[in-house]
Scaffold this motif. Structure first.
Motif, PDB file in Angstrom:
ATOM      1  N   ILE A  61       0.878  -1.174   0.000  1.00 48.71           N
ATOM      2  CA  ILE A  61       0.000   0.000   0.000  1.00 48.71           C
ATOM      3  C   ILE A  61       0.909   1.214   0.000  1.00 48.71           C
ATOM      4  O   ILE A  61       1.709   1.395   0.923  1.00 48.71           O
ATOM      5  N   THR A  62       0.820   2.032  -1.024  1.00 50.13           N
ATOM      6  CA  THR A  62       1.755   3.157  -1.147  1.00 50.13           C
ATOM      7  C   THR A  62       1.410   4.299  -0.201  1.00 50.13           C
ATOM      8  O   THR A  62       2.296   4.857   0.455  1.00 50.13           O
ATOM      9  N   MET A  63       0.126   4.660  -0.137  1.00 52.25           N
ATOM     10  CA  MET A  63      -0.304   5.750   0.740  1.00 52.25           C
ATOM     11  C   MET A  63      -1.824   5.805   0.769  1.00 52.25           C
ATOM     12  O   MET A  63      -2.498   5.200  -0.078  1.00 52.25           O
ATOM     13  N   ILE A  64      -2.353   6.530   1.740  1.00 53.80           N
ATOM     14  CA  ILE A  64      -3.788   6.799   1.805  1.00 53.80           C
ATOM     15  C   ILE A  64      -3.972   8.289   1.551  1.00 53.80           C
ATOM     16  O   ILE A  64      -3.526   9.132   2.324  1.00 53.80           O
ATOM     17  N   GLY A  65      -4.605   8.615   0.418  1.00 54.28           N
ATOM     18  CA  GLY A  65      -4.841  10.008   0.055  1.00 54.28           C
ATOM     19  C   GLY A  65      -6.320  10.300  -0.064  1.00 54.28           C
ATOM     20  O   GLY A  65      -7.137   9.749   0.682  1.00 54.28           O
ATOM     21  N   GLU A  66      -6.662  11.117  -1.066  1.00 55.24           N
ATOM     22  CA  GLU A  66      -8.061  11.524  -1.213  1.00 55.24           C
ATOM     23  C   GLU A  66      -8.692  11.034  -2.519  1.00 55.24           C
ATOM     24  O   GLU A  66      -9.859  11.320  -2.783  1.00 55.24           O
ATOM     25  N   SER A  67      -7.941  10.286  -3.333  1.00 53.32           N
ATOM     26  CA  SER A  67      -8.484   9.817  -4.604  1.00 53.32           C
ATOM     27  C   SER A  67      -9.755   9.008  -4.388  1.00 53.32           C
ATOM     28  O   SER A  67      -9.792   8.116  -3.537  1.00 53.32           O
ATOM     29  N   HIS A  68     -10.798   9.329  -5.153  1.00 55.19           N
ATOM     30  CA  HIS A  68     -12.106   8.652  -5.084  1.00 55.19           C
ATOM     31  C   HIS A  68     -12.827   8.888  -3.756  1.00 55.19           C
ATOM     32  O   HIS A  68     -13.729   8.133  -3.401  1.00 55.19           O
ATOM     33  N   ILE A  69     -12.444   9.916  -3.016  1.00 52.30           N
ATOM     34  CA  ILE A  69     -13.084  10.153  -1.719  1.00 52.30           C
ATOM     35  C   ILE A  69     -14.587  10.418  -1.879  1.00 52.30           C
ATOM     36  O   ILE A  69     -15.369  10.206  -0.950  1.00 52.30           O
ATOM     37  N   LEU A  88       7.157  19.679 -17.577  1.00 53.78           N
ATOM     38  CA  LEU A  88       7.066  18.582 -16.614  1.00 53.78           C
ATOM     39  C   LEU A  88       5.633  18.066 -16.655  1.00 53.78           C
ATOM     40  O   LEU A  88       4.717  18.671 -16.092  1.00 53.78           O
ATOM     41  N   ASN A  89       5.444  16.958 -17.356  1.00 54.89           N
ATOM     42  CA  ASN A  89       4.109  16.415 -17.576  1.00 54.89           C
ATOM     43  C   ASN A  89       3.731  15.444 -16.457  1.00 54.89           C
ATOM     44  O   ASN A  89       4.348  14.402 -16.280  1.00 54.89           O
ATOM     45  N   ASP A  90       2.691  15.787 -15.711  1.00 54.92           N
ATOM     46  CA  ASP A  90       2.151  14.894 -14.678  1.00 54.92           C
ATOM     47  C   ASP A  90       0.626  14.986 -14.729  1.00 54.92           C
ATOM     48  O   ASP A  90      -0.046  15.124 -13.704  1.00 54.92           O
ATOM     49  N   ALA A  91       0.113  14.915 -15.959  1.00 52.16           N
ATOM     50  CA  ALA A  91      -1.313  15.197 -16.188  1.00 52.16           C
ATOM     51  C   ALA A  91      -2.158  13.945 -16.351  1.00 52.16           C
ATOM     52  O   ALA A  91      -3.278  14.011 -16.837  1.00 52.16           O
ATOM     53  N   TYR A  92      -1.624  12.781 -15.944  1.00 50.99           N
ATOM     54  CA  TYR A  92      -2.387  11.550 -16.091  1.00 50.99           C
ATOM     55  C   TYR A  92      -3.322  11.309 -14.911  1.00 50.99           C
ATOM     56  O   TYR A  92      -4.396  10.743 -15.051  1.00 50.99           O
ATOM     57  N   ASN A  93      -2.905  11.748 -13.734  1.00 50.06           N
ATOM     58  CA  ASN A  93      -3.704  11.494 -12.535  1.00 50.06           C
ATOM     59  C   ASN A  93      -3.381  12.564 -11.501  1.00 50.06           C
ATOM     60  O   ASN A  93      -2.330  13.187 -11.548  1.00 50.06           O
ATOM     61  N   ALA A  94      -4.305  12.765 -10.543  1.00 48.52           N
ATOM     62  CA  ALA A  94      -4.057  13.783  -9.513  1.00 48.52           C
ATOM     63  C   ALA A  94      -4.956  13.567  -8.315  1.00 48.52           C
ATOM     64  O   ALA A  94      -6.060  13.041  -8.428  1.00 48.52           O
ATOM     65  N   SER A  95      -4.442  13.959  -7.192  1.00 52.66           N
ATOM     66  CA  SER A  95      -5.214  14.101  -5.961  1.00 52.66           C
ATOM     67  C   SER A  95      -4.665  15.350  -5.290  1.00 52.66           C
ATOM     68  O   SER A  95      -3.584  15.825  -5.651  1.00 52.66           O
ATOM     69  N   ASP A 109      -8.471  20.713 -12.743  1.00 47.35           N
ATOM     70  CA  ASP A 109      -9.317  20.178 -11.680  1.00 47.35           C
ATOM     71  C   ASP A 109      -8.866  18.782 -11.226  1.00 47.35           C
ATOM     72  O   ASP A 109      -8.422  17.959 -12.027  1.00 47.35           O
ATOM     73  N   VAL A 110      -9.043  18.534  -9.924  1.00 41.97           N
ATOM     74  CA  VAL A 110      -8.931  17.191  -9.366  1.00 41.97           C
ATOM     75  C   VAL A 110     -10.358  16.645  -9.273  1.00 41.97           C
ATOM     76  O   VAL A 110     -11.229  17.276  -8.660  1.00 41.97           O
ATOM     77  N   LEU A 111     -10.586  15.498  -9.862  1.00 37.54           N
ATOM     78  CA  LEU A 111     -11.940  14.966  -9.960  1.00 37.54           C
ATOM     79  C   LEU A 111     -12.246  13.950  -8.860  1.00 37.54           C
ATOM     80  O   LEU A 111     -11.362  13.516  -8.133  1.00 37.54           O
ATOM     81  N   LEU A 164       5.166  23.207 -15.367  1.00 36.11           N
ATOM     82  CA  LEU A 164       4.538  22.041 -14.743  1.00 36.11           C
ATOM     83  C   LEU A 164       3.076  21.971 -15.185  1.00 36.11           C
ATOM     84  O   LEU A 164       2.351  22.967 -15.124  1.00 36.11           O
ATOM     85  N   LEU A 165       2.639  20.791 -15.632  1.00 32.44           N
ATOM     86  CA  LEU A 165       1.232  20.572 -15.978  1.00 32.44           C
ATOM     87  C   LEU A 165       0.726  19.370 -15.181  1.00 32.44           C
ATOM     88  O   LEU A 165       1.234  18.255 -15.338  1.00 32.44           O
ATOM     89  N   LYS A 166      -0.272  19.623 -14.334  1.00 25.64           N
ATOM     90  CA  LYS A 166      -0.762  18.587 -13.417  1.00 25.64           C
ATOM     91  C   LYS A 166      -2.281  18.660 -13.320  1.00 25.64           C
ATOM     92  O   LYS A 166      -2.850  19.742 -13.123  1.00 25.64           O
ATOM     93  N   SER A 167      -2.953  17.503 -13.447  1.00 26.84           N
ATOM     94  CA  SER A 167      -4.405  17.460 -13.311  1.00 26.84           C
ATOM     95  C   SER A 167      -4.879  16.020 -13.299  1.00 26.84           C
ATOM     96  O   SER A 167      -4.103  15.093 -13.559  1.00 26.84           O
ATOM     97  N   SER A 168      -6.168  15.824 -13.034  1.00 23.18           N
ATOM     98  CA  SER A 168      -6.787  14.526 -13.249  1.00 23.18           C
ATOM     99  C   SER A 168      -6.904  14.278 -14.746  1.00 23.18           C
ATOM    100  O   SER A 168      -7.038  15.221 -15.534  1.00 23.18           O
ATOM    101  N   LEU A 169      -6.891  13.015 -15.131  1.00 23.26           N
ATOM    102  CA  LEU A 169      -6.935  12.665 -16.544  1.00 23.26           C
ATOM    103  C   LEU A 169      -8.184  13.214 -17.226  1.00 23.26           C
ATOM    104  O   LEU A 169      -8.126  13.725 -18.346  1.00 23.26           O
TER     105      LEU A 169
END
Length: 457
Positions: free
Chosen positions: A185-193, A331-338, A364-366, A439-444
């Motif tokens: 288990i890598t971490m507990i965040g807010e994804s799908h909260i 810096l592309n990190d636009a595949y997923n986000a929390s 947006d973070v979805l 830097l580009l960061k977002s939910s897919l």
């Protein structure tokens, strides 16, 4: 990979029809009729569309046999058919049977963030000793996991299976199918909260990865996460390993140094060894610690693991540097986000040195549900106006961030866009200079990857 029709029918509790030879072999299983190759088994899944409708397409693309759960009278008479009650369950049963037949070491990886990166790192570490196979792309759900298993070469010695979820019970199904020897288990965040209501609910769902863990299997998790510390109390000490930042953990990092394109650190169990990751971000050290612990469980030394981590291949669109249309660095990190991953990458990006401007593009973070406004507002904590020269926000939810931080920026250094991305893309192409870093960061689902494609060389 070769399976006989007889083996498939037995593995799926199916009945074989229209076959002249039950020992006829098939070489691949696929649920998309377009991706079949000659000699494949077609698996018509029933979802929004009934996959059985595509049987003629499957045959024309080389199907040698098919699973079937519609009435047998509707099946083609000139193709071997294995009648099953439910093609999805049969697909999973077949994968479970094949996994037991190959009998590799099995590692399951889940977490709110970092599971794909950790999966890639774990596979790299295990390749020091074993012939490996891993989840490709985002094939990490109840369809993707059996597909990954059935794509596994017959001589695989260790398989790394990413396990994703969007609702309770999903990881239970995947864990029971895979029966891992080790679970991460890598971490507990807010994804799908939005679907779980709280981080505690997410922690409960992630702990489902232990449901199928073999009796002697080991759980590897961040020991500084109270939600996991609480939920692992009943697990015997010999069946759990922890990683983190302090001396209470089994493995913790020392001397972390994060640079523009790489990160280096050492660990308490090998303090004299510098481990280098070919990617930026101090937070990726946590993922590497998990991978190192997996290696130790399977008799791979930290020295061997470090050699593999120095050159591991990260799945595309995860924190990758790209050359921009005019020579700027993206810096592309636009595949997923929390919110937590967004804050982590913002802190890293703020710390790098650049001869040009540092430009941040956040979408947006979805799937944050009722907590969306509160969690988006928390992202502002990591936005440092002294370290960021230009801030571009996209989407309805990012309006909260805009209102929170706009007083810290000038009118020329902050913008908020929504809807059609063309005006934002035009603005960025006029604004970005050759020496800039972006830097580009977002939910897919926000579609910022399309912006990346418009801005890269």
């Amino acid at each position: 990979m070769k399976w006989t029709l007889k083996e498939i029918a037995s593995a799926t509790d199916g009945v074989l029809y229209h076959a002249d030879d039950e020992n006829k072999e098939v070489v691949k299983a696929a649920f998309d009729s377009r991706s079949l190759q000659e000699g494949s088994l077609f698996v018509p899944l029933v979802a929004e569309r009934n996959g059985h409708e595509y049987i003629e397409s499957a045959i024309s693309n080389g199907a040698a046999a098919a699973l079937w759960s519609d009435p047998i009278e509707q099946a083609p008479k000139d193709l071997p058919i294995i009648q099953v009650e439910d093609t999805m369950k049969a697909f999973q049963q077949f994968a479970k049977w094949y996994l037991k037949k190959v009998d590799p070491k099995i590692i399951g990886v889940t977490g709110s963030n970092g599971k794909t990166t950790t999966k890639d790192m774990v596979e790299a570490v295990l390749s020091a000793k074993y012939k490996t196979h891993k989840t490709v792309g985002n094939f990490n759900n109840h369809i993707g996991l059996p597909y990954t298993i059935l794509e596994m070469p017959a001589d695989t010695e260790a398989v790394v299976l990413e396990m994703g979820m969007s609702e309770a019970g999903e990881i239970h199904v995947l864990s029971m199918l895979a029966e891992p020897d080790a679970a991460v288990i890598t971490m507990i965040g807010e994804s799908h909260i939005e679907f779980f209501g709280s981080r505690a609910g997410i922690a409960d769902a992630k702990m489902e990865i232990t449901d199928g863990l073999k009796p002697e299997g080991v759980l590897i998790y961040p020991g500084e996460e109270p939600l996991l510390a609480e939920r692992t109390q009943k697990l015997p000490s010999e069946r759990k390993r922890t990683f983190g930042k302090n001396e209470d953990q089994d493995l913790y990092a020392l001397n972390v140094q994060s640079e523009m394109r790489q990160t280096s650190f050492s660990v308490n169990q090998a303090p004299g060894l510098t481990i280098t990751l070919p990617m930026p971000g101090e937070y990726n050290v946590q993922n590497a610690l998990a991978a190192l612990l997996v290696g130790l469980e399977f008799d791979i030394s930290i020295e061997q693991s470090a050699e593999k981590l120095a050159h591991f291949q990260l799945t595309k669109n995860r924190l990758e540097w790209l050359e921009g249309f005019n020579g700027a660095q993206l810096l592309n990190d636009a595949y997923n986000a929390s919110p937590s991953s967004m804050k982590a990458v913002l802190r890293y990006f703020s710390s790098i040195e650049s001869s040009g401007k540092k430009i941040v593009v956040l979408g947006d973070v979805l799937e944050l549900g009722a907590l969306s406004e509160e969690l988006h507002k928390s992202i502002a904590e990591a936005i440092d106006p002294k370290a960021i020269d230009q801030l571009i926000l996209y989407g309805t939810e990012m309006g909260v961030v805009y209102k929170t931080v706009k007083e810290d920026f000038t009118l020329e250094t902050i913008r908020h866009f929504s809807g059609d991305k063309t005006p934002m893309i035009d603005y960025l192409r006029k604004t970005i200079q050759p020496d800039d870093v972006v830097l580009l960061k977002s939910s897919l689902g926000t579609g910022i990857l399309n912006v990346v494609n418009e801005l890269k060389k």
